[in-house]
Structures are given as structure tokens and as C-alpha cells.
Design an enzyme around this catalytic site. Structure first.
Site, PDB file in Angstrom:
ATOM      1  N   ARG A 132       0.869  -1.189   0.000  1.00  0.00           N
ATOM      2  CA  ARG A 132       0.000   0.000   0.000  1.00  0.00           C
ATOM      3  C   ARG A 132       0.899   1.230   0.000  1.00  0.00           C
ATOM      4  NH1 ARG A 132      -2.698   1.047   5.445  1.00  0.00           N
ATOM      5  NH2 ARG A 132      -1.230   2.779   5.484  1.00  0.00           N
ATOM      6  N   TYR A 154       2.736   5.786  12.018  1.00  0.00           N
ATOM      7  CA  TYR A 154       3.075   4.390  12.307  1.00  0.00           C
ATOM      8  C   TYR A 154       4.025   3.726  11.308  1.00  0.00           C
ATOM      9  CZ  TYR A 154      -0.739   3.939   8.938  1.00  0.00           C
ATOM     10  OH  TYR A 154      -1.540   4.074   7.832  1.00  0.00           O
ATOM     11  N   HIS A 188      -3.935   4.692   4.476  1.00  0.00           N
ATOM     12  CA  HIS A 188      -5.070   3.759   4.502  1.00  0.00           C
ATOM     13  C   HIS A 188      -6.283   4.402   3.815  1.00  0.00           C
ATOM     14  CE1 HIS A 188      -8.147   1.008   5.830  1.00  0.00           C
ATOM     15  NE2 HIS A 188      -8.769   2.001   6.431  1.00  0.00           N
TER      16      HIS A 188
HETATM   17  C1  LIG Z   1     -15.456  -5.469  11.108  1.00  0.00           C
HETATM   18  C2  LIG Z   1     -14.639  -4.249  10.898  1.00  0.00           C
HETATM   19  N1  LIG Z   1     -13.777  -3.843  11.845  1.00  0.00           N
HETATM   20  C3  LIG Z   1     -13.046  -2.731  11.682  1.00  0.00           C
HETATM   21  C4  LIG Z   1     -13.160  -1.981  10.561  1.00  0.00           C
HETATM   22  C5  LIG Z   1     -12.343  -0.717  10.393  1.00  0.00           C
HETATM   23  N2  LIG Z   1     -11.322  -0.914   9.364  1.00  0.00           N
HETATM   24  C6  LIG Z   1     -11.527  -0.513   8.107  1.00  0.00           C
HETATM   25  S1  LIG Z   1     -10.315  -0.968   7.083  1.00  0.00           S
HETATM   26  C7  LIG Z   1      -9.454  -1.719   8.324  1.00  0.00           C
HETATM   27  C8  LIG Z   1      -8.161  -2.407   8.013  1.00  0.00           C
HETATM   28  C9  LIG Z   1      -8.340  -3.464   6.988  1.00  0.00           C
HETATM   29  O1  LIG Z   1      -7.098  -4.018   6.665  1.00  0.00           O
HETATM   30  P1  LIG Z   1      -6.928  -5.115   5.531  1.00  0.00           P
HETATM   31  O2  LIG Z   1      -7.953  -6.181   5.685  1.00  0.00           O
HETATM   32  O3  LIG Z   1      -5.520  -5.531   5.535  1.00  0.00           O
HETATM   33  O4  LIG Z   1      -7.274  -4.347   4.177  1.00  0.00           O
HETATM   34  P2  LIG Z   1      -6.661  -3.007   3.564  1.00  0.00           P
HETATM   35  O5  LIG Z   1      -7.425  -1.862   4.179  1.00  0.00           O
HETATM   36  O6  LIG Z   1      -5.202  -2.967   3.864  1.00  0.00           O
HETATM   37  O7  LIG Z   1      -6.956  -3.076   2.119  1.00  0.00           O
HETATM   38  C10 LIG Z   1     -10.142  -1.577   9.528  1.00  0.00           C
HETATM   39  C11 LIG Z   1      -9.657  -2.052  10.829  1.00  0.00           C
HETATM   40  C12 LIG Z   1     -14.074  -2.432   9.589  1.00  0.00           C
HETATM   41  N3  LIG Z   1     -14.240  -1.756   8.439  1.00  0.00           N
HETATM   42  N4  LIG Z   1     -14.799  -3.550   9.777  1.00  0.00           N
END
Ligand SMILES: Cc1ncc(C[n+]2csc(CCOP(=O)(O)OP(=O)(O)O)c2C)c(N)n1
Lengths: 351, 336
Positions: A252, A265, A256
Site C-alpha cells: 500500500r 506508524y 489507509h
Molecule cells: C469489522 C470491521 N472492523 C473494523 C473496521 C475498520 N477498518 C476498516 S479498514 C481496516 C483495516 C483493513 O485491513 P486489511 O484487511 O488488511 O485491508 P486493507 O485496508 O489494507 O486493504 C479496519 C480495521 C471495519 N471496516 N470492519
């Protein structure tokens, strides 16, 4: 460790072919399609970030750096397959045939952004992490039950593998041998949490072992590696061979979301050695004689025009309809909901 | 942030609600070494809203813990930590993502004390930002308090101001039972107030009169408080005096403050942003019915979100109770 999962690669950072056995599979048409779509979604992503900065759309999660993974996977799908994306996969969605104006609308807080083009099987982006993994399993199970050859792909991040839904989805797919592809983009981070903190496993691919599922780890910044491994998984699924787990290792590049500040971080300079997937493809095209300045320039122009037109269409789209607060909650509104709707519209009308 | 001494010689500082929450957590981490913070992005990043900003630097990775991305994991392991000597403060990043943990809260956190006849208990706090109106992406804006006020065995707290946020948070951590601590995202940074620098608590289960009035009682909490105050001020100009009650705790509700006020004014409007059906407003109507029926001069009115999923941001301002809708509700009971 039961097995190790070396990262599969077709071209290296310099754009040289590392696995000669794939050379014959690479032709001009494929190369140009890959380039076109990667450049297209990159330009879309840039535009969306800039629109967000200007307050013309809401919070936006960029996918810069993940174009090879998203295009390489989406281009391997067939017309009638199902795609279950996350909020970061509009690159894959656009490549698979989602409407660009609606994609912008989605990030502008519009329900219309969830509606796929007629006849396209594209689910609204999953916002609650990992939930879509089960839907993809179910939708592909339905295709199997109906006796078609269609499959489903679920996109998800590294963080998603910590949720129960991930494990439940893989287990169901394994037990019922559904034609599902679990396509992981391991981009190193789940918001601020690095891969090493998310899990104590060395790879995501190895999680397939527990479910007796073929799994593979590919260089997610190598379009060809992603595309060829996807083709194998698609072929397996269509021919009754069941699900596959693919871990596409990528990075990435940005934050985010536009609301996030990675300097909190992520050490400065981290990831700078990752070669951009589009630059890598360009290098390959130049090395292998596929680079044609005229074709490329024409593609750029075409893409820019398309994106400008989509932005214009998004911004001149009719205002959100208040009635849509209520209209689609049920096939037919129950009386008390109809009353709430009527009373509110009356209040607005009385202004 | 300036420090200042008020008349009573309590040192205070002028801070936002989110800073007050951070401050409250800092104080409990200092006072009680069994307290832990667990959640997604709470450590290094200091939380997506900065609620835990700086805490990992002070208390270390071992007490301010970045967990894997799993709500059921966070809550389920917090239950285990809580029954075995620790006091977890678990953060759910947005209330709309609490549902994967619902099973753990419903079937375990809320009933372990009862099932073991008091042998085990779950002294834990679940913090969850909630509410619409900040243009967040979909699902981030749910207001699910009624799912938890309906759940026996868990307390539900929802402060509206920095002062209450800090005092209630400390009280929640000290409470021997599980407490869901709902944080109004909309109020995180919308205003500041003077908050004592040191330790203090606000009692769980007690509401607060925010405005004194004679004609109508307005009952609300959390992010709706400033909106309701605005409506009350508007009514003042039309000669109607409203009493505004901020419940602050949603379970157990302060029945007395409701009854006393309604018995004085004879009229009530309940305002909340969650959907109407099954909403906490209905319990409040029942409390009024049980305690004050013969004092009523008009049926109790409810101004709430509609019975629809919290919409996308382009429509959220239509979903949320507005000053205009609240005024309409007040007029309905005053003109009855
Ligand atoms: C059930 C849930 N918990 C927390 C969140 C908040 N949240 C949004 S994106 C994220 C991180 C997701 O990481 P990853 O699965 O690695 O995907 P990326 O965003 O890196 O594409 C979090 C914690 C959420 N959307 N859904």
C-alpha cells in the site's frame, strides 16, 4: 512449517522475464490490455484523491501500488462470474466492468454507487471487514448448484484473515467444494497494523493448508504472475476442482484512507524499494518490444477523457433523492414505515 | 490547552471530548496497573480518532495493545482477561463494527456473573464511537444502543460533554460489571469545556438537567444533546420554556430525573438518532407512563431516526433529527 510458499514471479523488478516457460503466453494483446487497465485505474485513483482534497468527494481509500493485483485478477474472470470487493477494490471493479460515474458517486456518499451495471455480478463493496468472503462462497455455491461454470472471487486484505468470517468462508468452500477464489492482497498493513503484528504465520497462503485448499503466493506487483495464477485457479474452479486461496504480495503505497496519516506508524522511506507495478510493466514492455509510443499516448488520452467525463457526470448527477431513505428498505414498505416517509416528505414540502 | 484554577481551586483544562477520554484513560492506566487497552490501531497509531494518542508511548506495548483485526477476538479475549484479574478497556473502532462481537457480549460478558452466582465477573469497558453526521463512509454511523440496553447484564453509558466523558469513563472502568461506553463522534471535537485535570468520577445511572424549564421536558443523550439545546433555545423565543435532560447513562436509566421533570412540566418529547421501532425512546415513554401518567397534559412525542438503515452520507442529514423536526415535536405536545 508444513510447506513453504515461494513467491511466484514472471517478470522481475527490471521488467525481465524470470520464468521463460511463460514467455509464449505473453502476447501483445494481453500486454496492452494490462497496461491500459492499470494506467486507467491509477489515473482514476489519482483523480479521486485530488477530488477528496478539494472536498468534491468524501473520505477515499486509495489503492495505489495494487494495480497489478487488481487488474491481473479481474482480467482473468469471465463475463458471468461474480465479484465481491472491499472498499479498496474499485480498481478491480472498474476493470471487471463497474461504471466509473457510479464509482465516483459511491465515494461521494451516494447509494447509486452500489448498483452494478445491468447483468454484471458485482456486489457492493464490503465495509465490515471479511464479511464478503462468505458471500462469495455462497454465490459460487449457488452457481455450482445451478450447474453453471461460473465462479466467484472474494477480495480481501491481510487484516481480514484475522476475522472469523475468513476462516468460516474457507471452511465452507472447502467442505462444499465451491468454485470460489479467495484473492488476498497482502499490502503489508491493516490501517496501522503491520503484517507481522496481524499474524504469527509467515504467509497467508499457508492458511489454505488447514482447509485442504490449493493455495499460492504470487508477486502481487507482477501483472503476469497474478494473471497466470488466477487463470489456473479459475480453470480449477470452473472444472469442478473447488476453491483456491491466492496471496498476492503487494504494498500500500499511500495512506489507509484520505483520513489517515501513515507517518504516525510507518517509518519514513519504508517501502521505497518496492518497484511500482506500472513502472515494472513499462520496463517489461520496453525490454520485450511491446512499447509503442503512439498506442500509449492514445491510451492515455482516451483514459483522461473518460475520467473527466465521469467526474462531470458525477457532479451533474441529480441530487440525492430523499425518498431513497425509505424506498428500497423492503420490496413493499410496511404501513408504519410508509407513514414515517409520508410524514417526513410532508414536513419537507411544508417548508 | 491551558490550565486554569476555578473558584473552587480545582485545576482544570479546556479540552474536547476526545481529549477528555484520552485523559480519563491515562488516569486509570496510571492508577491501576491491571487496566489494559486493547483494540485495532489503538497503539502506535493512537486510535483512528486519536482517543488513545500517546498512551502506548507512556504505558508500553504490553498495556496499550494493537490487536489483530477481530472484534470477536478483542471482546472474547477481554472477557478471559477480565475474569482473570485484568480490567480491559476494549476499543471497537466504530459502533457499526461491533456486531461480530455481539455473540461474546450477549452470551458471555453480560451473563458470566449470573451464571457463576457471582464467582466470576467481567469488569470491562467497551468503547465505541457512534452516530451519523460526520460524512463517514457507510456502516460507520450506526447508533445501536438499544441492542445493548435490551441486553440484560451490561450497563450502557453515553456522555455528551468532555466533563461527563472523563468522569463517566473512569467510573466505567471502576465498575465491577461490563460497561458499553458509547462516544458521540459528532461531539469529539465540536466544542471544549473546562475539565478537572485530576481524577474524578461521574456516577453511572444519573442523568443531568442541561436546561431548566417549565413547559416541556426534552429527554435525550449523546450527539443529540447540542441539537436539542438549540431547539430549546429556539422555543424560548416563542415563549415556550423547555427543560433539557441528558440521560448520560442509558442503562440503568435515571427514572427519577425523568419522572420529576415530567411531573413538573406535564409534557415530554424524547429525541434520539437511532431508529424509532425498538428504540430506547420507547422505554422512556414506558417510564413516563409508569411514573407520571396522571401528570401528562399531552401524549409523549418521539423524534427519532427512521426505521431504515442509517443512510449514506448524502442523506444522513435527512435521517438525523433536526432542530426543525424537534421543534415540530415540541409544538405537537404544547398545542395538544
Ligand atoms: C469489522 C470491521 N472492523 C473494523 C473496521 C475498520 N477498518 C476498516 S479498514 C481496516 C483495516 C483493513 O485491513 P486489511 O484487511 O488488511 O485491508 P486493507 O485496508 O489494507 O486493504 C479496519 C480495521 C471495519 N471496516 N470492519
Amino acid at each position: 512449517m508444513v510447506e513453504s510458499y515461494p513467491i511466484k514471479q514472471v517478470i522481475d523488478d527490471q521488467g525481465n522475464v524470470v520464468d521463460a516457460s511463460n514467455k509464449d503466453l505473453i502476447n501483445e494483446e494481453l500486454v496492452l490490455r494490462a497496461y491500459f487497465h492499470m494506467y486507467r485505474i491509477r489515473t482514476f485513483d489519482k483523480k479521486a484523491k485530488s477530488l477528496q482534497r478539494q472536498g468534491r468527494i468524501g473520505t477515499y481509500p486509495p489503492f495505489e501500488g495494487q494495480e497489478a493485483a487488481q487488474v491481473g485478477s479481474a482480467l482473468a474472470l469471465g463475463e458471468d462470474d461474480w465479484l465481491f470487493p472491499t472498499y479498496r477494490d474499485h480498481g478491480a471493479m472498474l476493470t471487471f466492468g463497474a461504471d466509473m460515474t457510479r464509482t465516483f458517486l459511491y465515494w461521494n456518499g451516494r447509494l447509486e454507487g452500489c448498483v452494478p451495471p445491468e447483468g454484471k455480478h458485482i456486489f457492493p463493496a464490503a465495509v465490515p471487514i471479511a464479511t464478503q468472503i462468505l458471500h462469495a462462497t455462497g454465490a459460487s455455491w449457488a452457481e455450482k448448484r445451478k450447474g453453471t461454470k461460473n465462479i466467484a472471487i472474494a477480495y480481501f486484505g491481510d487484516g481480514a484473515t484475522s476475522e472469523g468470517d475468513f476462516h468460516e468462508g474457507l471452511n465452507f468452500a472447502s467442505v462444499f467444494q465451491t468454485p470460489t477464489i479467495f484473492f488476498n492482497q497482502n499490502n503489508g498493513y491493516a490501517i496501522s497494523v503491520p503484517f507481522e503484528r496481524q499474524m504469527n504465520s509467515k504467509t497467508i497462503a499457508q492458511k489454505g493448508v488447514a482447509y485442504e485448499m490449493p493455495s499460492v503466493r504470487v508477486d502481487g506487483n507482477d501483472f503476469f504472475a497474478v494473471f497466470f495464477e488466477m487463470q489456473k485457479a479459475v480453470e480449477r474452479a470452473r472444472s469442478g476442482g473447488g476453491p483456491t486461496l491466492i496471496e498476492a504480495v503487494t504494498w500500500r503505497t499511500g495512506a489507509h484512507t484520505t483520513a489517515d496519516d501513515p507517518t504516525k506508524y510507518r517509518a519514513e522511506g519504508l517501502g521505497q524499494d518496492v518497484v511500482d507495478p506500472i513502472i515494472r510493466l513499462e520496463r517489461f514492455m520496453k525490454n520485450a518490444g511491446f512499447w509503442n509510443e503512439d498506442v500509449v499516448t492514445k491510451a492515455h488520452l482516451e483514459i483522461e477523457e473518460e475520467i473527466e467525463a465521469a467526474v462531470k457526470a458525477m457532479e451533474s448527477y441529480p441530487k440525492a433523492n430523499v425518498e431513497d431513505l425509505f424506498n428500497h428498505v423492503f420490496a413493499e414498505l410496511p404501513d408504519q414505515l410508509q407513514e414515517q416517509k409520508d410524514a417526513y416528505l410532508h414536513l419537507l414540502g411544508g417548508k | 490547552m491551558t490550565t486554569k484554577m476555578t473558584d473552587t481551586k480545582i485545576a482544570t483544562k479546556n479540552i474536547t471530548l476526545i481529549q477528555a477520554i484520552n485523559d480519563g484513560m491515562k488516569i486509570v492506566l496510571e492508577r491501576d496497573e491491571t487496566t489494559l487497552i486493547l483494540g485495532e490501531d489503538v497503539g502506535k497509531n493512537g486510535g483512528v480518532f486519536r482517543a488513545t494518542d500517546g498512551l502506548q508511548e507512556v504505558f508500553g506495548e504490553d498495556r496499550v495493545i494493537d490487536t489483530p483485526l477481530s472484534e470477536s477476538g478483542i471482546i472474547g479475549t477481554s472477557i478471559g482477561l477480565a475474569v482473570n484479574g485484568f480490567k480491559p478497556i476494549a476499543e471497537i473502532q466504530f459502533m457499526g463494527f461491533i456486531y461480530p462481537a455481539y455473540d461474546q457480549i450477549m452470551t458471555h460478558a453480560s451473563r458470566i456473573r449470573m451464571r457463576t452466582m457471582g464467582r466470576y465477573s467481567v469488569p470491562m469497558v467497551i468503547r465505541a464511537p457512534y452516530g451519523a453526521g460526520v460524512r463517514a463512509p457507510e456502516i460507520h454511523s450506526d447508533s445501536a444502543e438499544a441492542l445493548f440496553t435490551h441486553m440484560p447484564g451490561i450497563k450502557v453509558v453515553c456522555p455528551a460533554t468532555p466533563y461527563d466523558a472523563k468522569g463517566l469513563l473512569i467510573a466505567a472502568v471502576e465498575d465491577p460489571d461490563p460497561v458499553l461506553f458509547m462516544e458521540p463522534m459528532h461531539n469529539y471535537r465540536s466544542f471544549r469545556e473546562e475539565v478537572p485535570i485530576d481524577y474524578y468520577t461521574v456516577e453511572i445511572g444519573k442523568g443531568k438537567k442541561r436546561m431548566e424549564g417549565e413547559d416541556v421536558t426534552l429527554i435525550t443523550w449523546g450527539a443529540m444533546v447540542p441539537v436539542v439545546e438549540k431547539a430549546a433555545n429556539q422555543m424560548k423565543q416563542h415563549g415556550i420554556s423547555c427543560e433539557v435532560i441528558d440521560l448520560r447513562t442509558l442503562y440503568p436509566v435515571d427514572e427519577r430525573i425523568i419522572a420529576e421533570s415530567v411531573q413538573k412540566t406535564g409534557r415530554a418529547v424524547v429525541i434520539h438518532e437511532a431508529a424509532k421501532t425498538g428504540g430506547l425512546g420507547n422505554d422512556i415513554v414506558s417510564i413516563i407512563n409508569d411514573t407520571s401518567f396522571l401528570y401528562l397534559k399531552a401524549p409523549v412525542e418521539r423524534v427519532t431516526g427512521f426505521d431504515v438503515p442509517v443512510p449514506f452520507s448524502s442523506l444522513e442529514n435527512h435521517y438525523l433529527p433536526t432542530v426543525e423536526r424537534i421543534v415540530k415535536g415540541i409544538e405537537k405536545v404544547t398545542n395538544f
